[in-house]
Design a protein around this motif. Structure first.
Motif, PDB file in Angstrom:
ATOM      1  N   CYS A   1      25.672 118.417  30.094  1.00  0.00           N
ATOM      2  CA  CYS A   1      26.782 119.354  29.931  1.00  0.00           C
ATOM      3  C   CYS A   1      28.049 118.550  29.603  1.00  0.00           C
ATOM      4  O   CYS A   1      28.319 117.535  30.245  1.00  0.00           O
ATOM      5  N   PRO A   2      28.839 118.997  28.638  1.00  0.00           N
ATOM      6  CA  PRO A   2      30.042 118.249  28.260  1.00  0.00           C
ATOM      7  C   PRO A   2      31.207 118.402  29.240  1.00  0.00           C
ATOM      8  O   PRO A   2      32.209 117.701  29.107  1.00  0.00           O
ATOM      9  N   CYS A   3      31.080 119.253  30.229  1.00  0.00           N
ATOM     10  CA  CYS A   3      32.189 119.453  31.166  1.00  0.00           C
ATOM     11  C   CYS A   3      32.355 118.234  32.086  1.00  0.00           C
ATOM     12  O   CYS A   3      31.464 117.403  32.212  1.00  0.00           O
ATOM     13  N   GLN A   4      33.490 118.144  32.723  1.00  0.00           N
ATOM     14  CA  GLN A   4      33.761 117.033  33.642  1.00  0.00           C
ATOM     15  C   GLN A   4      33.596 117.422  35.103  1.00  0.00           C
ATOM     16  O   GLN A   4      33.271 116.591  35.938  1.00  0.00           O
ATOM     17  N   ASP A   5      33.816 118.691  35.450  1.00  0.00           N
ATOM     18  CA  ASP A   5      33.859 119.098  36.854  1.00  0.00           C
ATOM     19  C   ASP A   5      32.944 120.259  37.198  1.00  0.00           C
ATOM     20  O   ASP A   5      33.104 120.860  38.239  1.00  0.00           O
ATOM     21  N   GLY A   6      32.029 120.601  36.353  1.00  0.00           N
ATOM     22  CA  GLY A   6      31.163 121.752  36.606  1.00  0.00           C
ATOM     23  C   GLY A   6      31.711 122.976  35.904  1.00  0.00           C
ATOM     24  O   GLY A   6      32.916 123.181  35.842  1.00  0.00           O
ATOM     25  N   CYS A   7      30.829 123.764  35.345  1.00  0.00           N
ATOM     26  CA  CYS A   7      31.272 124.935  34.582  1.00  0.00           C
ATOM     27  C   CYS A   7      30.206 126.026  34.638  1.00  0.00           C
ATOM     28  O   CYS A   7      29.179 125.861  35.282  1.00  0.00           O
ATOM     29  N   LEU A   8      30.437 127.093  33.904  1.00  0.00           N
ATOM     30  CA  LEU A   8      29.489 128.207  33.871  1.00  0.00           C
ATOM     31  C   LEU A   8      28.160 127.823  33.228  1.00  0.00           C
ATOM     32  O   LEU A   8      27.160 128.491  33.442  1.00  0.00           O
ATOM     33  N   SER A   9      28.140 126.755  32.456  1.00  0.00           N
ATOM     34  CA  SER A   9      26.907 126.347  31.790  1.00  0.00           C
ATOM     35  C   SER A   9      26.006 125.478  32.663  1.00  0.00           C
ATOM     36  O   SER A   9      24.822 125.367  32.383  1.00  0.00           O
ATOM     37  N   CYS A  10      26.563 124.844  33.693  1.00  0.00           N
ATOM     38  CA  CYS A  10      25.706 123.902  34.430  1.00  0.00           C
ATOM     39  C   CYS A  10      25.622 124.193  35.929  1.00  0.00           C
ATOM     40  O   CYS A  10      24.524 124.220  36.462  1.00  0.00           O
ATOM     41  N   VAL A  11      26.706 124.407  36.615  1.00  0.00           N
ATOM     42  CA  VAL A  11      26.590 124.531  38.066  1.00  0.00           C
ATOM     43  C   VAL A  11      27.081 125.862  38.629  1.00  0.00           C
ATOM     44  O   VAL A  11      27.250 126.018  39.835  1.00  0.00           O
ATOM     45  N   VAL A  12      27.282 126.839  37.767  1.00  0.00           N
ATOM     46  CA  VAL A  12      27.595 128.197  38.236  1.00  0.00           C
ATOM     47  C   VAL A  12      26.558 129.105  37.615  1.00  0.00           C
ATOM     48  O   VAL A  12      26.343 129.090  36.405  1.00  0.00           O
ATOM     49  N   ASP A  13      25.866 129.891  38.450  1.00  0.00           N
ATOM     50  CA  ASP A  13      24.828 130.769  37.888  1.00  0.00           C
ATOM     51  C   ASP A  13      25.255 132.213  37.953  1.00  0.00           C
ATOM     52  O   ASP A  13      26.182 132.602  38.571  1.00  0.00           O
TER      53      ASP A  13
END
Length: 91
Positions: free
Chosen positions: A79-91
């Motif tokens: 995931c290109p985010c730095q701090d977590g986002c809707l694509s990786c760590v929010v379901d």
């Protein structure tokens, strides 16, 4: 940390339907109690069937645990985010 365990829980919930025939609403997880406090002295993840009586999804997923962990890790690492986002760590 508890924050990392919580993020890992969400990543696992995102990838689990890739391995078993499940809708996201069929699964639930916990790493904190209803008051937001950790229920145990160290982080643990609990993933379970959300439907009363269970659907057998966790029984089906258990033998695939290492593949699930690898896929969740891949999801977060790529995931290109730095701090977590809707694509990786929010379901």
């Amino acid at each position: 940390s508890w924050a990392e365990a919580h993020a890992a829980m969400h990543a696992l919930l995102r990838v689990l339907p890739l391995f078993v025939c499940a809708d996201r609403g069929d699964l639930s997880a916990a790493c904190a109690d209803e008051y937001g406090a950790p229920p145990m002295d160290r982080p643990r993840l609990m993933i379970f069937d959300a439907q009363q009586g269970g659907l057998g999804l966790c029984d089906e997923a258990f033998p695939l645990a290492f593949a699930l962990l690898r896929e969740a890790r891949r999801l977060v690492e790529e995931c290109p985010c730095q701090d977590g986002c809707l694509s990786c760590v929010v379901d």
